[in-house]
Design an enzyme around this catalytic site. Structure first.
Site, PDB file in Angstrom:
ATOM      1  CG  HIS A 129      30.190 -58.966 -28.612  1.00  0.00           C
ATOM      2  ND1 HIS A 129      31.243 -59.222 -29.458  1.00  0.00           N
ATOM      3  CD2 HIS A 129      30.096 -60.038 -27.789  1.00  0.00           C
ATOM      4  CE1 HIS A 129      31.759 -60.422 -29.158  1.00  0.00           C
ATOM      5  NE2 HIS A 129      31.087 -60.925 -28.146  1.00  0.00           N
ATOM      6  CG  ASP A 166      35.376 -62.244 -24.521  1.00  0.00           C
ATOM      7  OD1 ASP A 166      34.717 -62.242 -23.469  1.00  0.00           O
ATOM      8  OD2 ASP A 166      35.021 -62.847 -25.563  1.00  0.00           O
ATOM      9  CG  HIS A 168      33.120 -64.533 -28.308  1.00  0.00           C
ATOM     10  ND1 HIS A 168      32.964 -64.884 -26.985  1.00  0.00           N
ATOM     11  CD2 HIS A 168      32.577 -65.527 -29.037  1.00  0.00           C
ATOM     12  CE1 HIS A 168      32.328 -66.049 -26.914  1.00  0.00           C
ATOM     13  NE2 HIS A 168      32.085 -66.472 -28.143  1.00  0.00           N
ATOM     14  CG  ASP A 253      34.599 -65.836 -23.532  1.00  0.00           C
ATOM     15  OD1 ASP A 253      35.729 -65.302 -23.511  1.00  0.00           O
ATOM     16  OD2 ASP A 253      33.609 -65.293 -24.047  1.00  0.00           O
TER      17      ASP A 253
HETATM   18 ZN   LIG Z   1      33.290 -63.770 -25.230  1.00  0.00          ZN
END
Ligand SMILES: [Zn+2]
Length: 350
Positions: A129, A166, A168, A253
């Site tokens: 991120h 991931d 996200h 995740d």
């Molecule tokens: Zn994540």
């Protein structure tokens, strides 16, 4: 032919002390407890990490970004944003985490007889991120982008691929590499979800147009959807791009029991993603480096990381998963898959 794999271990990871945060210092040791207690431990070659220098981080981040991480750690305990705590040692640990990514690249790009085919760097803080100018979302430095740029600028590679599974979207990696055709960024992620980016029309710009590939997966997507995305979209694009190094942003995740998202990937699903990625790399004779990103359920993360290593190393492991029974929910996937392919067809043979 068997595939060798290994680990890069970050001894100081616990000094990035985030307390009871989901991204906490118990995550990696919990994984290592399982691996060390298994018969598979002896399979893994262990590579020692080094720290990254400022010049390495500067390949992906502004000076102001680096200064912010350093000053936040100096005034710790503090928060960089509402999600991202730092402790006194966080700056140093973040440099070491990025350094572990560089050590991984060195080991697989310049293979000696003792180098494994793939390496899984058990690092935190995670990185995907962190944008060019902004640490965010548990991430301080973007380990994947730092590693990719290092492979290009230090090792002289022309084409590096990053596969980010991931749950996200890897908004930071996308941001840093947005105009860079020397790194292909492919992200599988739940959409919509934090941080809100990653729609399929985000495809890079300038010289980098087409070299950002987003696969926004509907909520409740599981093994079947992710496998199909891998086989029908990601692998044809990787084949066409012909990378000289494959970096995986490995966040677990998307597992059904992870508390931060809604996907239904199982242990077998992660094993399959890892097996396919490593099979691609082995088929091309290129190295694979996996960098730990998310994965927050401490009860399930150890098995998932073990399943990934089994996929990399092409050995059997326990893939039983109580969440397997949840699969095969109609999430509107055939339509989304078609949309994803349509968005990529101007650039890639999907
Ligand atoms: Zn994540």
């Amino acid at each position: 032919m068997s595939r060798s794999t290994g680990l890069v271990l970050l001894a100081d990871q616990a000094l990035h002390d985030t307390g009871d945060h989901p991204e906490n210092s118990r995550r990696i040791p919990t994984v290592l407890d399982r691996l060390q207690g298994s018969d598979d431990w002896d399979r893994f070659q262990i590579v020692e990490p080094r720290a990254a220098g400022i010049e390495d981080i500067r390949r992906a981040h502004t000076k102001a970004h680096i200064d912010l991480v350093r000053s936040s750690a100096e005034s710790a305990p503090s928060w960089i944003d509402g999600d991202t705590p730092v402790s006194k040692a966080s700056y140093d640990v973040a440099l070491k985490a990025a350094g572990a990514a560089l050590s991984s690249v060195d080991a697989v790009v310049d293979p000696s007889e003792s180098s494994p085919d793939s390496l899984f760097a058990m690092i935190r803080p995670p990185g995907h991120h962190a944008t060019e100018g902004r640490p965010m979302g548990f991430c301080l430095f973007n380990n994947a982008a730092v590693a990719a740029r290092y492979a290009v600028e230090h090792h002289g590679l022309d084409r590096v691929a990053i596969l980010d599974w991931d749950v996200h979207h890897g908004n930071g990696t996308q941001d840093i590499l947005w105009q860079d055709p020397s790194v292909l960024f492919i992200s599988l992620h739940q959409w919509p979800l934090y941080p809100g980016t990653g729609w399929l029309e985000e495809r890079g710009a300038g010289d980098g147009e087409g070299f950002t590939v987003n696969l926004p997966m509907p909520p409740s997507s599981g093994d079947r959807e992710h496998s199909q995305a891998m086989i029908e979209v990601i692998e044809p694009i990787l084949e066409a791009y012909d990378p000289q190094l494959l970096i995986v942003s490995a966040g677990q995740d998307g597992h059904a029991a992870d508390q931060l998202a809604d996907q239904l990937i199982t242990a077998a699903g992660f094993n399959s993603l890892a097996d396919r990625a490593a099979g691609f790399a082995a088929g091309r004779g290129i190295g694979l480096v996996a960098l730990h990103e998310g994965g927050y359920n401490l009860a399930t993360l150890p098995q998932l990381d073990h399943a990934i290593l089994a996929g990399f190393g092409d050995f059997a492991t326990d893939l039983s998963d109580p969440y397997s029974e949840l699969g095969a929910i109609d999430v509107g996937w055939p339509e989304r898959l078609e949309e994803i392919k349509r968005a990529q067809r101007p650039h890639w043979p999907v």
